[in-house]
Write an enzyme that holds these catalytic residues in place. Structure first.
Site, mmCIF file in Angstrom:
data_model
loop_
_atom_site.group_PDB
_atom_site.id
_atom_site.type_symbol
_atom_site.label_atom_id
_atom_site.label_comp_id
_atom_site.label_asym_id
_atom_site.label_seq_id
_atom_site.Cartn_x
_atom_site.Cartn_y
_atom_site.Cartn_z
ATOM 1 N N GLY A 246 0.835 -1.188 0.000
ATOM 2 C CA GLY A 246 0.000 0.000 0.000
ATOM 3 C C GLY A 246 0.869 1.238 0.000
ATOM 4 N N GLN B 64 3.167 10.003 1.042
ATOM 5 C CA GLN B 64 4.449 9.288 1.047
ATOM 6 C C GLN B 64 5.295 9.602 -0.184
ATOM 7 O OE1 GLN B 64 2.497 5.298 2.053
ATOM 8 N NE2 GLN B 64 4.454 5.139 3.112
ATOM 9 N N CYS C 125 6.192 0.114 7.319
ATOM 10 C CA CYS C 125 5.798 1.242 6.479
ATOM 11 C C CYS C 125 6.976 1.612 5.597
ATOM 12 C CB CYS C 125 5.412 2.427 7.373
ATOM 13 S SG CYS C 125 4.939 3.896 6.451
ATOM 14 N N LEU C 126 6.694 1.865 4.323
ATOM 15 C CA LEU C 126 7.773 2.237 3.403
ATOM 16 C C LEU C 126 8.429 3.556 3.814
ATOM 17 C CD1 LEU C 126 6.065 1.276 0.024
ATOM 18 C CD2 LEU C 126 7.845 0.005 1.229
ATOM 19 N N HIS D 299 -4.146 1.453 7.707
ATOM 20 C CA HIS D 299 -2.809 2.057 7.683
ATOM 21 C C HIS D 299 -2.760 3.216 6.680
ATOM 22 C CE1 HIS D 299 1.762 1.578 7.785
ATOM 23 N NE2 HIS D 299 1.581 2.354 6.724
ATOM 24 N N GLU D 300 -3.290 2.970 5.471
ATOM 25 C CA GLU D 300 -3.216 4.005 4.426
ATOM 26 C C GLU D 300 -4.121 5.192 4.742
ATOM 27 O OE1 GLU D 300 -0.739 3.675 2.713
ATOM 28 O OE2 GLU D 300 -0.501 1.523 2.929
ATOM 29 N N HIS E 247 -2.483 7.543 7.064
ATOM 30 C CA HIS E 247 -1.492 8.417 6.407
ATOM 31 C C HIS E 247 -2.139 9.711 5.925
ATOM 32 C CE1 HIS E 247 2.433 6.537 6.027
ATOM 33 N NE2 HIS E 247 1.925 5.382 5.629
HETATM 34 ZN ZN ZN Z 1 2.845 3.570 5.639
#
Ligand code: ZN
Length: 170
Positions: free
Chosen positions: A46, A51, A97-98, A139-140, A143
């Site tokens: 995701g 991000q 998380c990226l 999670h997304e 963000h």
């Molecule tokens: Zn993330």
């Protein structure tokens, strides 16, 4: 299409609230394509627009586990102003998380969610997710309100190198 640079924790853009998408422009379509490419390149499941440095309420998710939401296909959704309208159950597990490279931590999330969003044609859709998809949706969406999973971690953030378990990054 292009792979965009992923912003990492400490970059203040990750703590800002994103704005709704009012119309689908060519630029926004390109952003969505780039987000998918960036997510796949990073082996994530995701990615949210902040991000890649864009404060718009757009997320892309692909958990490669299509049975619960097969009619959307593999690239199942472009959520423009996603809103979680139902949630129940509980799951506790590792999350990554990226934007927080090399780290993981234990987070409890609902096990089942229903989210209302707009697709790439700006049509309203509802998507139901269980397990990993529910976790990715939560999670997304967080963000988009400037929240990172690190705020929710139970116990300590850990280094992924020390962990045998495969971590999904979002
Ligand atoms: Zn993330």
């Amino acid at each position: 299409m292009a792979v965009r640079q992923i912003r990492v924790i400490g970059d203040e853009i990750l703590n800002k609230k994103c704005k709704p998408v009012k119309e689908m422009t060519d630029r926004t379509k390109e952003l969505i394509e780039d987000m998918f490419e960036t997510m796949y390149e990073a082996n994530g499941v995701g990615l949210a627009a902040p991000q890649v440095g864009v404060l718009k309420r757009i997320v892309v998710i692909d958990v490669e586990d299509g049975y619960q939401y097969g009619h959307f296909g593999r690239r199942y959704i472009h959520e423009n102003h996603p809103e979680i309208i139902e949630q129940d159950g509980e799951q506790t597990g590792y999350e990554g998380c990226l934007s927080v490279p090399g780290k993981t931590g234990v987070v409890t999330r609902p096990n089942h969610v229903v989210v209302r969003a707009l697709d790439e044609n700006m049509d309203e859709i509802e998507v139901e997710g269980e397990g990993l998809l529910a976790r990715a949706i939560c999670h997304e969406c967080a963000h988009l309100d400037g929240q990172l999973y690190t705020e929710l971690v139970e116990g300590e953030l850990m280094d992924t190198e020390n962990d045998e378990e495969e971590i999904t990054e979002e």
